[in-house]
Every structure is written in structure tokens, then in C-alpha cells.
Design a protein around this motif. Structure first.
Motif, mmCIF file in Angstrom:
data_model
loop_
_atom_site.group_PDB
_atom_site.id
_atom_site.type_symbol
_atom_site.label_atom_id
_atom_site.label_comp_id
_atom_site.label_asym_id
_atom_site.label_seq_id
_atom_site.Cartn_x
_atom_site.Cartn_y
_atom_site.Cartn_z
ATOM 1 N N GLY A 30 40.864 51.338 38.602
ATOM 2 C CA GLY A 30 41.019 50.868 37.235
ATOM 3 C C GLY A 30 40.445 49.475 37.071
ATOM 4 O O GLY A 30 39.727 48.961 37.935
ATOM 5 N N ASN A 31 40.779 48.841 35.979
ATOM 6 C CA ASN A 31 40.236 47.517 35.704
ATOM 7 C C ASN A 31 40.947 46.416 36.483
ATOM 8 O O ASN A 31 40.369 45.352 36.710
ATOM 9 C CB ASN A 31 40.308 47.230 34.203
ATOM 10 N N ASN A 32 42.186 46.669 36.905
ATOM 11 C CA ASN A 32 42.937 45.648 37.634
ATOM 12 C C ASN A 32 43.469 46.113 38.978
ATOM 13 O O ASN A 32 43.795 45.282 39.822
ATOM 14 C CB ASN A 32 44.116 45.148 36.788
ATOM 15 N N GLY A 58 42.523 45.125 42.252
ATOM 16 C CA GLY A 58 41.142 45.546 42.100
ATOM 17 C C GLY A 58 40.157 44.405 41.989
ATOM 18 O O GLY A 58 38.965 44.579 42.254
ATOM 19 N N ARG A 59 40.621 43.224 41.603
ATOM 20 C CA ARG A 59 39.706 42.092 41.438
ATOM 21 C C ARG A 59 39.369 41.441 42.767
ATOM 22 O O ARG A 59 38.270 40.933 42.956
ATOM 23 C CB ARG A 59 40.323 41.073 40.481
ATOM 24 N N ASN A 60 40.313 41.450 43.697
ATOM 25 C CA ASN A 60 40.089 40.909 45.041
ATOM 26 C C ASN A 60 40.775 41.840 46.033
ATOM 27 O O ASN A 60 41.801 41.499 46.620
ATOM 28 C CB ASN A 60 40.637 39.487 45.143
ATOM 29 N N PRO A 61 40.227 43.035 46.228
ATOM 30 C CA PRO A 61 40.946 44.062 46.986
ATOM 31 C C PRO A 61 41.140 43.697 48.453
ATOM 32 O O PRO A 61 40.212 43.230 49.117
ATOM 33 C CB PRO A 61 40.057 45.301 46.837
ATOM 34 N N PRO A 88 31.881 47.139 39.305
ATOM 35 C CA PRO A 88 31.827 46.157 40.399
ATOM 36 C C PRO A 88 32.807 46.463 41.528
ATOM 37 O O PRO A 88 32.463 46.333 42.712
ATOM 38 C CB PRO A 88 32.162 44.834 39.699
ATOM 39 N N THR A 89 34.029 46.865 41.179
ATOM 40 C CA THR A 89 35.006 47.188 42.216
ATOM 41 C C THR A 89 34.581 48.423 42.997
ATOM 42 O O THR A 89 34.773 48.500 44.219
ATOM 43 C CB THR A 89 36.393 47.398 41.592
ATOM 44 N N THR A 90 33.983 49.390 42.312
ATOM 45 C CA THR A 90 33.481 50.577 43.003
ATOM 46 C C THR A 90 32.419 50.195 44.023
ATOM 47 O O THR A 90 32.411 50.699 45.156
ATOM 48 C CB THR A 90 32.897 51.572 41.987
#
Length: 292
Positions: A30-32, A58-61, A88-90
């Protein structure tokens, strides 16, 4: 679609032909947050439930934490099925998989991969999470009843699935946390409300600024969902079932009526169904999953 670089091969055939060799890892980006679920196959229930789950920022996994979660010998080799609304996360996750788990199989899902009829102008532009939720709901709704699917996350989505299992579209509005940030960032004096404190319904009457903000954020979201459910189903065929998922789901579900069912891992279950080639309640999809 199977990823087109040498370290990865399309996962569907591998998983279905040799499920005991490849663990199935469903990933909802997701987005977060990144939510991952491991599924054992075969399963007997209509909607598969993950045997184990993990969620990371998700922003800094924290992918080291994901690696530790995968330390079970049964997950030594895995088939990854990914539904993502965050490019970007993908990319971060795929780069990590390429380096750390080169023997795994990876499939990045798109609308055309799902056994779901989709009656919107641009199926390829619909968030894959919304379509996966609809695919999952088609396995658990009553066959003769339409369904409304509510996902309460970074954004709130309220979507309609017909009694024939067709995804008809719906509405998207800001999630509770997003609205809280907007109140803080676009005003001079309003503070940022801690969303962890909205796990239970707040009093409607706020007697100071922060309680008033909590009331408006929570009950505004609930009111919007209620109104959208009513608008989407007025004049339809049959009383709809309402299914709700997402982070604020348990607090909201009890306020939407007795027919509302909270399904914690709805999207992950939809990913598992897609991996297993699960069919929708409405039958076979048209070309590329589009109703013609």
C-alpha cells in the motif's frame, strides 16, 4: 505478469505444479505499509486465511525483519505474488528479492490476471487492491446478493460488486490519517492527532480542540461510508452485504449495521486466490478481465 528478468520466472505454473516446494507469499503493498502473508496449500475454506502475517513500514521497509520472518525452512524457496499500488516501494522490494532470494519466483499482479469481470472505463487504472478485494468477496458473499467492499486505509474505498460478481467501481476518499495530516498541515494552530487513539469510536461531542478533531475525523469517515453504501445500492437488486477491511476496520464495522462483516486479510486472501487461479462468483472474465 511474470517479471521479465533472468532471476525470476512466472510463478503460477511453479506454484500450482509444485506447491509443496514453493511457499506462497502474498504481498499487499500500500501507500504506507507492506503486508505479507504466508499461505499453505491446499486450503478448504472459500477464502484462504494466511498461516502467518507480517507488516512493515512501506516508506522505509525493514527487509531484515522480513528475512527473519522467512527463516522457517518451509519458506526456503517461495513464490511471491504481489499486488501493489506503490511503485517506488515495489521497486525496493524487487531489488531486494533479486539480491537476497534469487531462487524465488515472483509475479506482479495486474487487472488482466484476475478472474474478475470489471465494468469500468479503464480497468488497468483501478487500484489492484480494490480488484483483489472484489475477487475475495466473490468467494464469501451470498451468490444472490450484491456486495459493498469498504477498505479503510491510507485512502478509504467503497466499491460495488453486482450480484453477478462484476466489479462496478465505487468511490475513493481520504483516509482518517490522511485527513488528520491535512488538518494539521493546512492550518496554523490545529495539532496532528495521534491516530492510534482512534481505535475505538470517540464521543461525538468534543469539548476541546483535540477531542473535537477526533470526533470529526472518525464520525466524518463513518458518515461518508454510510452515505456511500446507501447511494451505491439504492435501486439495486437485492439487499447488499457489506464487507470491510483495513486498519480501522474493527472500529468502523460495528457502526455500519449488523450485516457488515469485518475481514482482516481480505486483500491477502484475494492475492492467494489469484495465485491459485481462483474464479470469481460471476464466472469467467472477458478478454483481459473486461466486461465487453
Amino acid at each position: 505478469m511474470g517479471l521479465g528478468f533472468a532471476l525470476f520466472a512466472p510463478a503460477k505454473a511453479v506454484f500450482l505444479m509444485d506447491a509443496s516446494f514453493f511457499a506462497l507469499i502474498a504481498v499487499d503493498i500500500g501507500n504506507n505499509r507492506i503486508k505479507l502473508g504466508r499461505f499453505d496449500s491446499p486450503w478448504n475454506e472459500p477464502l484462504p486465511e494466511p498461516t502467518d502475517t507480517i507488516s512493515v513500514d512501506g516508506r522505509n521497509p525493514d527487509l531484515d525483519r522480513v528475512a527473519a520472518w522467512l527463516s522457517d525452512p518451509a519458506a526456503e524457496r517461495a513464490a511471491w505474488w504481489i499486488g501493489s499500488v506503490n511503485r517506488p516501494t515495489t521497486t525496493l522490494l524487487l531489488d531486494w528479492l533479486r539480491l537476497e532470494r534469487p531462487n524465488d519466483r515472483v509475479t506482479l499482479l495486474a487487472a488482466g490476471d484476475l478472474a474478475l469481470k470489471i465494468a469500468v472505463e479503464r480497468p488497468d487504472m483501478v487500484g489492484i487492491d480494490r480488484l483483489l478485494d472484489a475477487l475475495a468477496v466473490n468467494r464469501i458473499r451470498a451468490p444472490e446478493r450484491p456486495a459493498v467492499v469498504v477498505d479503510v486505509g491510507s485512502a478509504i474505498t467503497v466499491d460495488l460488486v453486482s450480484r453477478d460478481g462484476v466489479f462496478l467501481g465505487g468511490a475513493i476518499l481520504p483516509g482518517i490519517a490522511m485527513s488528520a495530516r491535512a488538518l494539521h498541515e493546512f492550518t496554523d494552530l490545529l495539532p496532528l492527532v495521534d491516530m492510534a487513539e482512534l481505535s475505538t469510536p470517540p464521543p461525538a461531542l468534543g469539548t476541546s480542540t483535540i477531542p473535537a478533531m477526533r470526533s470529526g475525523l472518525f464520525w466524518g469517515a463513518v458518515g461518508a461510508i454510510r452515505q456511500l453504501v446507501e447511494c451505491l445500492t439504492t435501486g439495486g437488486s437485492g439487499e447488499p452485504q457489506v464487507f470491510l477491511s483495513g486498519g480501522a476496520g474493527p472500529a468502523v464495522a460495528s457502526l455500519l449495521g449488523q450485516s457488515t462483516r469485518h475481514v482482516p486479510h481480505l486483500t491477502l486472501g484475494g492475492i492467494a486466490l489469484a495465485a491459485a487461479g481462483g474464479t470469481a462468483g460471476g464466472g469467467e472474465a472477458g478478454r483481459n478481465g473486461v466486461v465487453e
